[in-house]
Design an enzyme around this catalytic site. Structure first.
Site, mmCIF file in Angstrom:
data_model
loop_
_atom_site.group_PDB
_atom_site.id
_atom_site.type_symbol
_atom_site.label_atom_id
_atom_site.label_comp_id
_atom_site.label_asym_id
_atom_site.label_seq_id
_atom_site.Cartn_x
_atom_site.Cartn_y
_atom_site.Cartn_z
ATOM 1 N N GLY A 158 0.846 -1.198 0.000
ATOM 2 C CA GLY A 158 0.000 0.000 0.000
ATOM 3 C C GLY A 158 0.877 1.242 0.000
ATOM 4 O O GLY A 158 1.514 1.557 1.011
ATOM 5 N N PRO A 168 -11.939 0.998 3.244
ATOM 6 C CA PRO A 168 -13.069 1.934 3.143
ATOM 7 C C PRO A 168 -14.349 1.361 3.744
ATOM 8 O O PRO A 168 -14.407 0.169 4.059
ATOM 9 C CB PRO A 168 -13.234 2.105 1.626
ATOM 10 C CG PRO A 168 -12.683 0.854 1.027
ATOM 11 C CD PRO A 168 -11.593 0.389 1.948
ATOM 12 N N THR A 169 -15.348 2.208 3.871
ATOM 13 C CA THR A 169 -16.643 1.744 4.338
ATOM 14 C C THR A 169 -17.255 0.836 3.271
ATOM 15 O O THR A 169 -17.180 1.132 2.069
ATOM 16 C CB THR A 169 -17.567 2.962 4.586
ATOM 17 O OG1 THR A 169 -16.885 3.837 5.501
ATOM 18 C CG2 THR A 169 -18.892 2.545 5.196
ATOM 19 N N GLU A 227 -1.536 3.866 12.734
ATOM 20 C CA GLU A 227 -0.837 5.112 12.418
ATOM 21 C C GLU A 227 -1.684 6.298 12.877
ATOM 22 O O GLU A 227 -2.872 6.353 12.612
ATOM 23 C CB GLU A 227 -0.572 5.186 10.908
ATOM 24 C CG GLU A 227 0.244 6.388 10.506
ATOM 25 C CD GLU A 227 1.466 6.563 11.388
ATOM 26 O OE1 GLU A 227 2.329 5.678 11.409
ATOM 27 O OE2 GLU A 227 1.543 7.587 12.101
ATOM 28 N N LYS A 253 -7.126 2.940 18.138
ATOM 29 C CA LYS A 253 -7.085 3.758 16.924
ATOM 30 C C LYS A 253 -8.494 4.282 16.592
ATOM 31 O O LYS A 253 -8.679 5.470 16.319
ATOM 32 C CB LYS A 253 -6.524 2.940 15.759
ATOM 33 C CG LYS A 253 -6.520 3.651 14.437
ATOM 34 C CD LYS A 253 -5.635 4.885 14.439
ATOM 35 C CE LYS A 253 -6.022 5.813 13.316
ATOM 36 N NZ LYS A 253 -5.252 7.029 13.276
ATOM 37 N N CYS A 278 -10.704 9.298 7.152
ATOM 38 C CA CYS A 278 -10.681 8.493 8.384
ATOM 39 C C CYS A 278 -11.862 8.707 9.325
ATOM 40 O O CYS A 278 -12.484 7.728 9.763
ATOM 41 C CB CYS A 278 -9.400 8.772 9.149
ATOM 42 S SG CYS A 278 -7.945 8.203 8.265
#
Ligand code: NAD
Ligand code: UDX
Length: 463
Positions: A10, A94-95, A162, A221, A277
């Site tokens: 990625g 993603p959603t 992250e 997160k 996000c």
């Protein structure tokens, strides 16, 4: 165990910058970033380092320093996996847009594909690190795939989410508040954590490297993003009340932000939060809560999204109402399209939704953003599927010059807080506009008193 070869699957907004910093700080480690997107990899390898696909202040210099030395970008995913001792999975999550959990759950198909590919290719023991933001207990699913479809080699799965924010990625990566590593409590798990900790310890003080179990790390997160987004929705909720009562949301934010228990960050009222996000991760939290039957917990967090959608819609509605209840065929200039300043990322940007609402009213939108192309603006609108791309192109045009975008406009809407908008010649802009000349400041960016003196009708969020 000493890591000498890292692969990151990625090459996006997280994988690219994070690996560039690791390569810069750990010259003895070879870092290869792989991606199936050929165009993206070609841009990362562009001779002119200013053409890398992600704009982040300071990033191109770091890539220029490390690329070809110990930082490589490639489409050969198998080779990258095969050669690495440690693999970061940094693909998009993603959603979901289909099936169970549509519109809420995270789509884990890219993660699963990575896990299967790692299992197929690996011929020696490896540490697999979840860098992508994932629902709680995803590591378990990854482990099950690796153990059941692999070649009998041992994998340790770590969670290392992250926390960088776009626009400040380099600074955030160089000087993180904390690095979080979740792993198994077994001796092998602890060894894997130690190996990853030793990579970060090249530049992050060890006391800022936090160890937890895998599930706590994954949930931390989602929780961090939910808390941050909640602060924006909270101040945005109050911005509407301020507009009704004569209070000023900037003054309220300053007053509460000086309370050390509240703190001054993330209190800027705006047209609404965007980015790839916040919405995705909260929806994910809502979905997970619902799936455990925790309906009140789910409703509590969902309200953050409901408030954000309301804020975007009411910004657009206010423009229509103020422009005498019609914007049909009126030119409205958008200063900014990215979801925040200092990034070329437009995912979930408030500008997309505001433009969509105004185009529904037949307004003509003229966009200027220093880092976003016309192609991207139209792609963002097309993605909403409200109307076809030919229709969108009839209503929305991009300009490479702010003055051209504003020329002859009835109103200007500030959608992104780019610093350069403050330096524009606002007298010149005023002279070129239809009168009365309106400015709708969705970012509380400009000096309202100065603009009013020039002659603008100036409205900012929350005052
Ligand atoms: P992105 O879309 O910019 O990049 C993801 C990349 O993964 C794409 O280039 C895609 O082509 C590639 N990819 C997908 N499947 C692949 C496969 N099977 N093999 C090889 N490459 C593949 O996404 P991003 O913004 O970098 O986010 C990645 C993850 O990090 C997400 O889970 C996100 O939630 C999380 N995250 C993002 C941010 C942020 O600020 N963008 C911050 C923290 C965490
Ligand atoms: C966020 C988190 O901050 C980061 O830690 C995580 O790793 C990824 O998600 P990002 O989405 O890149 O980062 O940007 P962020 O600075 O959080 O801003 C998100 C949105 O909120 C932007 O649209 C921004 O303009 C908006 N915002 C932020 C406000 O409207 N007001 C504020 O006070 C702060």
């Amino acid at each position: 165990m000493k890591i000498t070869k890292i692969c990151c699957i990625g090459a996006g907004y997280v994988g690219g910058p994070t690996m560039a910093i690791i390569a810069q700080k750990c010259p003895e480690i070879t870092v290869t970033v792989v991606d199936i997107n050929e165009e993206r990899i070609a841009k990362w390898n562009d001779k002119d380092v200013n053409n890398i696909p992600i704009y982040e202040p300071g990033l191109s210099e770091i890539v220029g320093e490390a690329r070809g030395r110990n930082l490589f970008f490639s489409t050969d995913v198998d080779k990258g996996i095969d050669e690495a001792d440690l693999i970061f999975i940094s693909v998009n999550t993603p959603t979901k847009t289909y099936g169970a959990g549509k519109g809420m759950a995270a789509d884990l198909k890219y993660i699963e594909l990575c896990a299967r590919q790692i299992a197929r290719v690996s011929k020696n023991d490896k540490i697999i690190v979840e860098k992508s933001t994932l629902p709680v207990r995803t590591a378990e699913a990854i482990k099950s795939i690796l153990d059941n479809t692999g070649n009998g080699v041992q994998f340790q799965i770590l969670s290392n989410p992250e926390f960088l924010a776009e626009g400040t990625a380099v600074e955030d990566l160089l000087n993180p508040d904390r690095v979080l590593i979740g792993g198994d409590t077994t001796p092998e798990g602890q060894k894997a954590i130690q190996a990853l900790e030793d990579v970060y310890a090249h530049w992050v003080p060890r006391e800022r490297i936090l160890r937890t179990n895998v599930w706590s790390s994954e949930l931390s997160k989602l929780t961090a993003n939910a808390y941050l987004a909640q602060r924006v929705s909270s101040i945005n909720a109050l911005s509407e009340l301020c507009e009704k009562t004569g209070a000023d949301v900037n003054e309220v934010a300053r007053a509460i932000g000086m309370d050390s228990r509240i703190g001054s960050k993330f209190l800027k009222a705006s047209v609404g939060f965007g980015g790839s996000c916040f919405q995705k991760d909260i929806l994910n939290l809502v979905y997970i809560s619902k799936s455990f039957g925790l309906n009140e917990v789910a409703d509590y967090w969902e309200q953050v999204i409901i408030m954000n959608d309301h804020q975007k819609r009411r910004f657009a509605n206010n423009i229509v109402k103020t422009l005498y209840n019609t914007v049909s065929d009126k030119k409205i200039a958008f200063l900014g399209w990215a979801f925040k300043k200092d990034t070329n990322d437009t995912r979930e940007s408030a500008a997309i939704y505001v433009a969509n609402d105004l185009v529904n009213e037949n307004a003509k939108i003229a966009v200027y953003d220093p880092k976003v192309s016309q192609k991207q603006v139209l792609a963002d609108l097309d993605y909403l599927e409200t109307r076809n791309s030919i229709e969108n192109a009839k209503f929305v045009t991009s300009f490479s010059d702010a003055y051209e975008a504003c020329n002859n406009a009835h109103a200007i809407a500030i959608l992104t807080e780019w610093d350069e908008f403050k330096q524009l010649d606002w007298n010149k802009i005023y002279d070129q506009m239809q009168k009365p000349a309106f400015v709708f400041d969705g970012r509380n960016l400009l000096d309202g008193d100065k603009l009013k003196k020039i002659g603008f009708v100036y409205q900012a969020i929350g005052s």
